[in-house]
Design a protein around this motif. Structure first.
Motif, PDB file in Angstrom:
ATOM      1  N   ILE A   1       1.081  -1.276   0.060  1.00 36.72           N
ATOM      2  CA  ILE A   1      -0.105   0.020  -0.146  1.00 36.72           C
ATOM      3  C   ILE A   1       0.953   1.237  -0.041  1.00 36.72           C
ATOM      4  CG2 ILE A   1      -0.224  -0.119   2.640  1.00 36.72           C
ATOM      5  CD1 ILE A   1      -3.011   1.409   2.226  1.00 36.72           C
ATOM      6  N   VAL A   2       0.533   2.170  -0.811  1.00 35.51           N
ATOM      7  CA  VAL A   2       1.155   3.339  -0.953  1.00 35.51           C
ATOM      8  C   VAL A   2       0.425   4.800  -0.621  1.00 35.51           C
ATOM      9  CG1 VAL A   2       2.197   5.083  -2.922  1.00 35.51           C
ATOM     10  CG2 VAL A   2       2.514   2.653  -3.032  1.00 35.51           C
TER      11      VAL A   2
ATOM     12  N   ALA B   1     -13.461  11.929  -1.059  1.00 35.30           N
ATOM     13  CA  ALA B   1     -13.953  12.486   0.338  1.00 35.30           C
ATOM     14  C   ALA B   1     -12.691  12.772   1.201  1.00 35.30           C
ATOM     15  CB  ALA B   1     -14.601  11.380   0.869  1.00 35.30           C
ATOM     16  N   CYS B   2     -11.605  11.889   0.967  1.00 28.20           N
ATOM     17  CA  CYS B   2     -10.402  11.867   1.667  1.00 28.20           C
ATOM     18  C   CYS B   2      -9.192  11.333   1.110  1.00 28.20           C
ATOM     19  CB  CYS B   2     -10.356  11.140   2.950  1.00 28.20           C
ATOM     20  SG  CYS B   2      -9.073  11.084   4.306  1.00 28.20           S
ATOM     21  N   ILE B   3      -7.849  11.900   0.918  1.00 25.56           N
ATOM     22  CA  ILE B   3      -6.880  11.357   0.517  1.00 25.56           C
ATOM     23  C   ILE B   3      -5.742  11.348   1.104  1.00 25.56           C
ATOM     24  CG2 ILE B   3      -6.286  13.649  -0.601  1.00 25.56           C
ATOM     25  CD1 ILE B   3      -5.270  12.421  -3.165  1.00 25.56           C
TER      26      ILE B   3
ATOM     27  N   GLY C   1       4.945  11.814  -6.760  1.00 24.46           N
ATOM     28  CA  GLY C   1       4.176  11.926  -7.659  1.00 24.46           C
ATOM     29  C   GLY C   1       2.931  11.291  -7.549  1.00 24.46           C
ATOM     30  N   TYR C   2       2.689  10.385  -6.328  1.00 26.60           N
ATOM     31  CA  TYR C   2       1.693   9.358  -6.226  1.00 26.60           C
ATOM     32  C   TYR C   2       0.443  10.242  -5.706  1.00 26.60           C
ATOM     33  CZ  TYR C   2       4.485   5.247  -6.463  1.00 26.60           C
ATOM     34  OH  TYR C   2       5.322   4.433  -6.849  1.00 26.60           O
ATOM     35  N   GLY C   3       0.719  11.475  -4.976  1.00 27.18           N
ATOM     36  CA  GLY C   3      -0.679  12.287  -4.676  1.00 27.18           C
ATOM     37  C   GLY C   3      -1.278  12.693  -5.827  1.00 27.18           C
ATOM     38  N   ARG C   4      -0.635  13.222  -6.952  1.00 24.25           N
ATOM     39  CA  ARG C   4      -1.279  13.822  -7.878  1.00 24.25           C
ATOM     40  C   ARG C   4      -1.824  12.604  -8.823  1.00 24.25           C
ATOM     41  NH1 ARG C   4      -0.737  14.945 -13.220  1.00 24.25           N
ATOM     42  NH2 ARG C   4      -1.300  16.857 -13.908  1.00 24.25           N
ATOM     43  N   PHE C   5      -1.010  11.361  -8.802  1.00 24.58           N
ATOM     44  CA  PHE C   5      -1.679  10.209  -9.471  1.00 24.58           C
ATOM     45  C   PHE C   5      -3.066  10.047  -8.879  1.00 24.58           C
ATOM     46  CE2 PHE C   5      -2.650   5.808  -9.807  1.00 24.58           C
ATOM     47  CZ  PHE C   5      -2.550   5.436 -11.167  1.00 24.58           C
TER      48      PHE C   5
ATOM     49  N   ALA D   1      -4.171  20.151  -0.190  1.00 22.71           N
ATOM     50  CA  ALA D   1      -4.705  21.639  -0.938  1.00 22.71           C
ATOM     51  C   ALA D   1      -3.387  21.785  -1.675  1.00 22.71           C
ATOM     52  CB  ALA D   1      -4.655  22.804   0.107  1.00 22.71           C
ATOM     53  N   VAL D   2      -2.090  21.655  -1.540  1.00 17.40           N
ATOM     54  CA  VAL D   2      -1.001  21.856  -2.067  1.00 17.40           C
ATOM     55  C   VAL D   2      -1.085  20.766  -3.456  1.00 17.40           C
ATOM     56  CG1 VAL D   2       1.322  21.535  -2.375  1.00 17.40           C
ATOM     57  CG2 VAL D   2       0.470  22.732  -0.446  1.00 17.40           C
ATOM     58  N   SER D   3      -1.488  19.674  -3.237  1.00 13.99           N
ATOM     59  CA  SER D   3      -1.569  18.674  -4.490  1.00 13.99           C
ATOM     60  C   SER D   3      -2.471  19.032  -5.121  1.00 13.99           C
ATOM     61  CB  SER D   3      -1.739  17.434  -4.034  1.00 13.99           C
ATOM     62  OG  SER D   3      -0.678  16.837  -2.835  1.00 13.99           O
ATOM     63  N   TYR D   4      -3.633  19.461  -4.977  1.00 10.97           N
ATOM     64  CA  TYR D   4      -4.623  20.145  -5.955  1.00 10.97           C
ATOM     65  C   TYR D   4      -4.366  21.200  -6.442  1.00 10.97           C
ATOM     66  CZ  TYR D   4      -8.363  16.603  -5.031  1.00 10.97           C
ATOM     67  OH  TYR D   4      -9.084  15.352  -5.115  1.00 10.97           O
TER      68      TYR D   4
END
Length: 435
Positions: free
Chosen positions: A279-280, A296-298, A308-312, A339-342
């Motif tokens: 799990i990542v 809902a949640c990330i 780069g996984y958050g953006r993925f 918020a930064v990733s979005y």
């Protein structure tokens, strides 16, 4: 608020006791420098009989709160300035200037990453009440670390694990079932019997394996392993999803979903190797969102952040929205890192569309092509100074040259492409009630 406590035999230096609520100067573990801090809680170490303090550093997010020994705490009245605080920490000397530069660099680094949430007085009255309740309940981090697969992670926040697990300094988790244990040997016995080697759901996406001549394959080992996404139904795999929520709460301050997982779908991202699926991170999504939220949640777990996984994960949520034929937006409030990733994702997607269509698009056109809600499109364009408000309407004001210049600034960001031919997924359909 503070009082001296001297050794009973009369020898040695005096120690000052600090009450809960005191403001002190504390030598932080993360940079070995003194910072202003508030005492949140205190206790006596049963082994040494010395006091330990749980402190919150005023300049930083509460994920850096920690238990410290009384030898790391000093009266803030003894120090007149931040420079003097640093001299206490470094002991002066010829390396002091270099140390000061290092401290400034660390402070800048942490303030860039760890954004401070809105002040309590800025919230509406009902939210202030809820926020106070939340702060009181979660003010002290209960579990200090977790071992998950090959990774050991320091935790950031309080998580409501049941007793006696909530009182453990460290928990051991099965990376396939997310079942938690107090001892490593108990985990090993569980793993010897556990046959599951992937999340408890359906695999809906798998990236292609790298070719043998790929530069990421070094000595037969893959340094950039293939990834998979699993869809897990909170109703069908309730225990797994509850365990996932408890784990994620250790790294998300304002996550409130713990046990009521039935209305949600969980999309779990994994790296794959010969041992199984590791799990990542994940994102959750309401099966039927009245507000039209597509997430809902990330969370991306700490060992996998900045890859780069958050953006993925964000991009994946929007690809699902496109398959559903509607626009989407994340549930608010977003965490600081979320918020930064979005912002990063919205910026790249909107600029790519503007470049492709020579900037001759309306806000509605951009929303339709990206599945990004119009409000988010407008805010992103405003942050880039690419939109004007004229005669009651928002007008996109941009040239191809400006678009290319903006794209150059984000060209170095890591980006994991999604191969849509490998996405096998159909939108959720509510099952009809049984007669």
């Amino acid at each position: 608020m503070a009082r001296d406590r001297r050794r009973e035999d009369g020898a040695g230096p005096s120690h000052t006791e600090y009450e809960v609520g005191s403001r002190v100067s504390c030598k932080a573990t993360f940079d070995n420098t003194y910072h202003a801090a508030d005492v949140i809680e205190r206790k006596t170490d049963p082994k040494s009989s010395k006091l330990r303090y749980y402190v919150h550093y005023l300049e930083f997010d509460k994920r850096l709160d920690e238990w410290v020994g009384q030898e790391r705490v000093a009266s803030i009245a003894k120090v007149a300035s931040a420079d003097a605080l640093h001299r206490v920490a470094s002991g002066g000397g010829s390396g002091e200037l270099a140390d000061q530069k290092m401290t400034r660099r660390l402070k800048r680094q942490y303030t860039e990453i760890l954004h401070v949430p809105a002040a309590l007085e800025e919230l509406p009255p009902i939210d202030q009440h809820l926020e106070k309740e939340h702060q009181e309940k979660t003010k002290v981090k209960n579990i200090q670390g977790v071992e998950l697969g090959r990774h050991e992670m320091d935790t950031w926040y309080y998580s409501p694990y049941p007793e006696p697990y909530a009182s453990c300094h460290k928990l051991f988790l099965c990376e396939y079932t997310l079942k938690y244990f107090r001892k490593k040997k108990t985990l090993l016995r569980h793993l010897a019997k556990c046959t599951l080697r992937h999340p408890a759901g359906d695999e809906i996406y798998r990236s292609p394996p790298p070719p043998a001549n790929d530069p990421t394959v070094v000595g037969g080992a893959v340094t950039n392993p293939p990834i998979s996404m699993f869809e897990v139904d909170g109703k069908k795999s309730k225990v797994y999803c509850q365990n996932l929520c408890l784990l994620s709460k250790l790294f998300l301050d304002h996550k409130t979903l713990y046990y009521d997982v039935d209305p949600f779908l969980f999309y779990v991202l994994c790296e794959k190797d010969a041992q199984g699926y590791h799990i990542v991170g994940y994102f959750s999504k309401e099966k039927n969102s009245a507000e039209g939220n597509n997430l809902a949640c990330i969370l991306t777990l700490p060992p996998y952040q900045r890859k780069g996984y958050g953006r993925f994960l964000i991009a994946f949520s929007y690809e699902l929205s496109k398959k559903e034929g509607r626009v989407g937006s994340p549930e608010r409030p977003l965490s600081d890192l979320g918020a930064v990733s979005y912002r990063s994702y919205w910026t790249r997607e909107i600029l790519d569309v503007l470049r492709e269509h020579k900037a001759s698009l309306s806000i509605k056109d951009i929303s339709d092509k990206t599945a990004i809600r119009t409000d988010d499109v407008v805010k992103t364009l405003e942050s880039l100074s690419l939109i004007k408000y004229w005669k009651g309407d928002h007008i996109i004001s941009v040239t191809q040259k400006i678009v290319e210049e903006h794209l150059k600034t984000i060209a170095t960001q890591k980006n994991i492409e999604i191969d849509l031919n490998r996405l096998h997924w159909a939108p959720y359909r509510q099952e009809p009630p049984k007669k």
